[in-house]
Design a protein around this motif. Sequence first.
Motif, PDB file in Angstrom:
ATOM      1  N   TYR A 129      10.897  55.232  17.708  1.00 12.62           N
ATOM      2  CA  TYR A 129       9.633  55.077  18.443  1.00 12.62           C
ATOM      3  C   TYR A 129       9.867  55.375  19.921  1.00 12.62           C
ATOM      4  O   TYR A 129      10.833  54.877  20.519  1.00 12.62           O
ATOM      5  N   PHE A 131       7.665  55.220  23.474  1.00  9.57           N
ATOM      6  CA  PHE A 131       6.451  54.859  24.202  1.00  9.57           C
ATOM      7  C   PHE A 131       6.568  55.366  25.643  1.00  9.57           C
ATOM      8  O   PHE A 131       7.527  55.013  26.344  1.00  9.57           O
ATOM      9  N   LYS A 179       8.185  59.017  16.571  1.00 12.77           N
ATOM     10  CA  LYS A 179       6.813  58.514  16.670  1.00 12.77           C
ATOM     11  C   LYS A 179       6.520  58.298  18.156  1.00 12.77           C
ATOM     12  O   LYS A 179       6.988  57.342  18.761  1.00 12.77           O
ATOM     13  N   TYR A 181       4.061  57.755  21.459  1.00 11.85           N
ATOM     14  CA  TYR A 181       2.789  57.161  21.882  1.00 11.85           C
ATOM     15  C   TYR A 181       2.706  57.179  23.404  1.00 11.85           C
ATOM     16  O   TYR A 181       3.624  56.721  24.081  1.00 11.85           O
ATOM     17  N   ARG A 182       1.586  57.672  23.913  1.00 13.42           N
ATOM     18  CA  ARG A 182       1.319  57.662  25.347  1.00 13.42           C
ATOM     19  C   ARG A 182       0.393  56.477  25.642  1.00 13.42           C
ATOM     20  O   ARG A 182      -0.683  56.363  25.045  1.00 13.42           O
ATOM     21  N   LEU A 183       0.810  55.611  26.545  1.00 11.70           N
ATOM     22  CA  LEU A 183       0.047  54.408  26.893  1.00 11.70           C
ATOM     23  C   LEU A 183      -0.487  54.536  28.314  1.00 11.70           C
ATOM     24  O   LEU A 183       0.206  55.050  29.204  1.00 11.70           O
ATOM     25  N   GLU A 195      -1.378  46.622  22.587  1.00 13.86           N
ATOM     26  CA  GLU A 195      -1.422  47.953  21.968  1.00 13.86           C
ATOM     27  C   GLU A 195      -0.089  48.271  21.279  1.00 13.86           C
ATOM     28  O   GLU A 195      -0.058  48.778  20.153  1.00 13.86           O
ATOM     29  N   ILE A 196       1.004  47.952  21.960  1.00 10.85           N
ATOM     30  CA  ILE A 196       2.331  48.196  21.392  1.00 10.85           C
ATOM     31  C   ILE A 196       2.540  47.376  20.128  1.00 10.85           C
ATOM     32  O   ILE A 196       3.026  47.873  19.110  1.00 10.85           O
ATOM     33  N   ILE A 199       0.761  48.819  17.158  1.00 14.69           N
ATOM     34  CA  ILE A 199       1.402  50.015  16.606  1.00 14.69           C
ATOM     35  C   ILE A 199       2.620  49.632  15.761  1.00 14.69           C
ATOM     36  O   ILE A 199       2.820  50.174  14.669  1.00 14.69           O
TER      37      ILE A 199
END
Length: 201
Positions: A129, A131, A179, A181-183, A195-196, A199
Amino acid sequence: MSSILENLIVFEGLDGAGTTTQMQLLAEYCDKNLRSCKATFEPTDKPIGRLVRAILKKQVVTTPLALAMLYAADREDHLYNPVYGLVNDLEEGKLVICDRYLYSSLAYQGVECPLEKVEQLNQFPAPNYLFFIDTPVTECIRRIALRGDEAELFDRAEFLESVRNNYETLFSDLPKDVKFYRLDGLKSIEEIALEIQGILF
Protein backbone atom coordinates in the motif's frame (compact mmCIF):
# COMPACT_ATOMS: atom_id res chain seq x y z
CA MET A 1 11.54 -3.10 -7.61
CA SER A 2 10.27 -6.30 -9.13
CA SER A 3 8.60 -7.73 -6.06
CA ILE A 4 5.99 -6.49 -3.59
CA LEU A 5 6.35 -6.60 0.18
CA GLU A 6 3.00 -7.81 1.47
CA ASN A 7 1.73 -5.93 4.54
CA LEU A 8 4.08 -2.98 3.99
CA ILE A 9 2.18 0.32 4.17
CA VAL A 10 4.10 3.44 3.12
CA PHE A 11 3.23 7.11 3.60
CA GLU A 12 4.79 9.61 1.20
CA GLY A 13 4.50 13.37 0.85
CA LEU A 14 6.42 16.60 0.91
CA ASP A 15 8.04 17.76 4.16
CA GLY A 16 5.17 19.12 6.25
CA ALA A 17 2.51 17.05 4.44
CA GLY A 18 1.57 15.08 7.55
CA THR A 19 3.07 11.65 6.86
CA THR A 20 4.49 11.18 10.36
CA THR A 21 1.17 12.08 12.02
CA GLN A 22 -0.77 9.58 9.88
CA MET A 23 1.81 6.83 10.44
CA GLN A 24 1.44 7.31 14.20
CA LEU A 25 -2.38 7.43 14.10
CA LEU A 26 -2.59 4.26 12.02
CA ALA A 27 -0.28 2.44 14.43
CA GLU A 28 -2.44 3.57 17.35
CA TYR A 29 -5.56 2.34 15.54
CA CYS A 30 -3.93 -1.06 14.95
CA ASP A 31 -2.89 -1.31 18.61
CA LYS A 32 -6.43 -0.51 19.80
CA ASN A 33 -7.87 -3.13 17.46
CA LEU A 34 -5.28 -5.76 18.39
CA ARG A 35 -3.73 -5.84 14.91
CA SER A 36 -0.02 -6.60 15.23
CA CYS A 37 1.98 -3.79 13.66
CA LYS A 38 5.31 -2.00 13.65
CA ALA A 39 5.56 1.75 13.05
CA THR A 40 8.84 2.95 11.57
CA PHE A 41 10.36 5.73 9.47
CA GLU A 42 13.15 6.65 7.09
CA PRO A 43 15.77 7.89 7.55
CA THR A 44 15.97 5.52 10.51
CA ASP A 45 17.32 6.11 14.00
CA LYS A 46 20.09 3.56 13.38
CA PRO A 47 23.75 4.62 12.72
CA ILE A 48 23.45 5.24 8.96
CA GLY A 49 20.09 6.98 9.37
CA ARG A 50 21.51 9.22 12.10
CA LEU A 51 24.26 10.31 9.72
CA VAL A 52 21.62 11.14 7.09
CA ARG A 53 19.72 13.22 9.64
CA ALA A 54 22.90 15.10 10.57
CA ILE A 55 23.34 15.99 6.88
CA LEU A 56 19.69 17.14 6.63
CA LYS A 57 20.23 19.35 9.68
CA LYS A 58 23.36 20.78 7.95
CA GLN A 59 25.63 19.48 10.73
CA VAL A 60 27.58 17.44 8.17
CA VAL A 61 28.27 18.43 4.56
CA THR A 62 28.50 15.95 1.69
CA THR A 63 27.63 15.65 -2.00
CA PRO A 64 24.11 14.97 -3.32
CA LEU A 65 25.22 11.59 -4.68
CA ALA A 66 26.84 10.57 -1.39
CA LEU A 67 23.59 11.48 0.39
CA ALA A 68 21.60 9.37 -2.08
CA MET A 69 23.96 6.45 -1.41
CA LEU A 70 23.55 6.87 2.35
CA TYR A 71 19.76 6.86 2.04
CA ALA A 72 19.94 3.63 0.05
CA ALA A 73 22.34 2.07 2.56
CA ASP A 74 20.04 3.03 5.42
CA ARG A 75 17.10 1.44 3.55
CA GLU A 76 19.03 -1.78 2.89
CA ASP A 77 19.82 -2.02 6.60
CA HIS A 78 16.25 -1.07 7.54
CA LEU A 79 14.82 -3.92 5.47
CA TYR A 80 17.37 -6.69 5.79
CA ASN A 81 19.38 -6.23 8.99
CA PRO A 82 19.42 -9.70 10.59
CA VAL A 83 18.57 -8.32 14.05
CA TYR A 84 15.99 -5.58 13.43
CA GLY A 85 15.19 -5.70 9.70
CA LEU A 86 11.59 -5.06 8.65
CA VAL A 87 11.49 -8.20 6.52
CA ASN A 88 11.55 -10.20 9.76
CA ASP A 89 8.44 -8.36 11.00
CA LEU A 90 6.66 -8.81 7.67
CA GLU A 91 7.40 -12.54 7.64
CA GLU A 92 5.87 -12.77 11.13
CA GLY A 93 2.64 -11.32 9.69
CA LYS A 94 2.92 -7.85 11.19
CA LEU A 95 1.67 -4.80 9.35
CA VAL A 96 4.69 -2.54 8.87
CA ILE A 97 3.74 1.14 8.63
CA CYS A 98 6.59 3.25 7.26
CA ASP A 99 6.85 7.03 7.14
CA ARG A 100 8.74 7.43 3.82
CA TYR A 101 10.39 4.77 1.69
CA LEU A 102 12.22 4.53 -1.62
CA TYR A 103 9.88 7.03 -3.34
CA SER A 104 11.25 9.76 -1.08
CA SER A 105 14.78 8.98 -2.27
CA LEU A 106 13.71 9.06 -5.90
CA ALA A 107 11.68 12.26 -5.50
CA TYR A 108 14.16 14.18 -3.32
CA GLN A 109 17.58 12.93 -4.45
CA GLY A 110 16.31 12.91 -8.04
CA VAL A 111 16.27 16.74 -7.94
CA GLU A 112 20.07 17.04 -7.67
CA CYS A 113 21.21 13.65 -8.99
CA PRO A 114 20.32 11.88 -12.26
CA LEU A 115 17.09 9.97 -11.55
CA GLU A 116 18.47 6.87 -13.30
CA LYS A 117 21.39 6.81 -10.84
CA VAL A 118 19.08 7.10 -7.82
CA GLU A 119 16.91 4.30 -9.27
CA GLN A 120 19.97 2.06 -9.61
CA LEU A 121 20.72 2.60 -5.93
CA ASN A 122 17.15 1.78 -4.91
CA GLN A 123 16.31 -1.62 -6.36
CA PHE A 124 14.08 -2.45 -3.40
CA PRO A 125 10.71 -4.24 -3.34
CA ALA A 126 7.63 -2.05 -3.67
CA PRO A 127 5.13 -1.72 -0.81
CA ASN A 128 1.71 -3.35 -0.78
CA TYR A 129 0.00 0.00 0.00
CA LEU A 130 1.25 3.47 -0.92
CA PHE A 131 -0.51 6.55 0.46
CA PHE A 132 0.50 9.94 -0.93
CA ILE A 133 -0.62 12.83 1.24
CA ASP A 134 -1.04 15.51 -1.39
CA THR A 135 -0.46 18.86 0.31
CA PRO A 136 0.34 22.10 -1.59
CA VAL A 137 3.90 23.37 -1.31
CA THR A 138 2.75 26.69 0.21
CA GLU A 139 0.90 24.84 2.99
CA CYS A 140 3.89 22.57 3.64
CA ILE A 141 6.21 25.58 3.97
CA ARG A 142 3.71 27.23 6.36
CA ARG A 143 3.59 24.11 8.56
CA ILE A 144 7.38 23.73 8.57
CA ALA A 145 7.70 27.37 9.73
CA LEU A 146 5.18 26.74 12.54
CA ARG A 147 7.40 23.98 13.96
CA GLY A 148 9.92 26.63 14.94
CA ASP A 149 12.87 24.40 14.08
CA GLU A 150 15.73 25.57 11.91
CA ALA A 151 14.95 24.82 8.26
CA GLU A 152 16.43 21.55 7.02
CA LEU A 153 18.37 21.07 3.81
CA PHE A 154 15.36 20.60 1.53
CA ASP A 155 12.85 22.97 3.16
CA ARG A 156 12.69 25.47 0.30
CA ALA A 157 9.64 26.12 -1.85
CA GLU A 158 11.38 25.85 -5.22
CA PHE A 159 13.08 22.59 -4.20
CA LEU A 160 9.80 21.11 -2.96
CA GLU A 161 8.11 22.02 -6.25
CA SER A 162 10.74 19.92 -8.04
CA VAL A 163 10.21 17.10 -5.55
CA ARG A 164 6.47 17.22 -6.18
CA ASN A 165 7.05 16.95 -9.93
CA ASN A 166 9.29 13.93 -9.38
CA TYR A 167 6.63 12.27 -7.23
CA GLU A 168 4.07 12.73 -10.01
CA THR A 169 6.43 11.12 -12.53
CA LEU A 170 7.02 8.17 -10.19
CA PHE A 171 3.34 7.64 -9.45
CA SER A 172 2.50 7.53 -13.13
CA ASP A 173 4.61 4.38 -13.52
CA LEU A 174 4.07 2.26 -10.39
CA PRO A 175 4.07 -1.57 -10.48
CA LYS A 176 0.50 -2.77 -11.04
CA ASP A 177 0.43 -4.63 -7.71
CA VAL A 178 0.98 -1.46 -5.66
CA LYS A 179 -2.30 -0.19 -4.20
CA PHE A 180 -1.84 3.58 -4.59
CA TYR A 181 -4.06 6.17 -2.91
CA ARG A 182 -3.81 9.95 -3.14
CA LEU A 183 -5.15 11.72 -0.03
CA ASP A 184 -6.10 15.38 0.23
CA GLY A 185 -3.59 16.87 2.66
CA LEU A 186 -5.80 19.90 3.29
CA LYS A 187 -8.44 17.77 4.99
CA SER A 188 -8.35 17.55 8.78
CA ILE A 189 -5.99 15.06 10.41
CA GLU A 190 -9.01 13.06 11.63
CA GLU A 191 -10.66 12.95 8.17
CA ILE A 192 -7.47 11.65 6.57
CA ALA A 193 -7.02 9.02 9.30
CA LEU A 194 -10.60 7.77 8.85
CA GLU A 195 -10.11 7.56 5.09
CA ILE A 196 -6.99 5.44 5.56
CA GLN A 197 -8.74 3.14 8.03
CA GLY A 198 -11.64 2.72 5.60
CA ILE A 199 -9.27 1.63 2.84
CA LEU A 200 -7.26 -0.80 4.95
CA PHE A 201 -9.85 -2.38 7.26
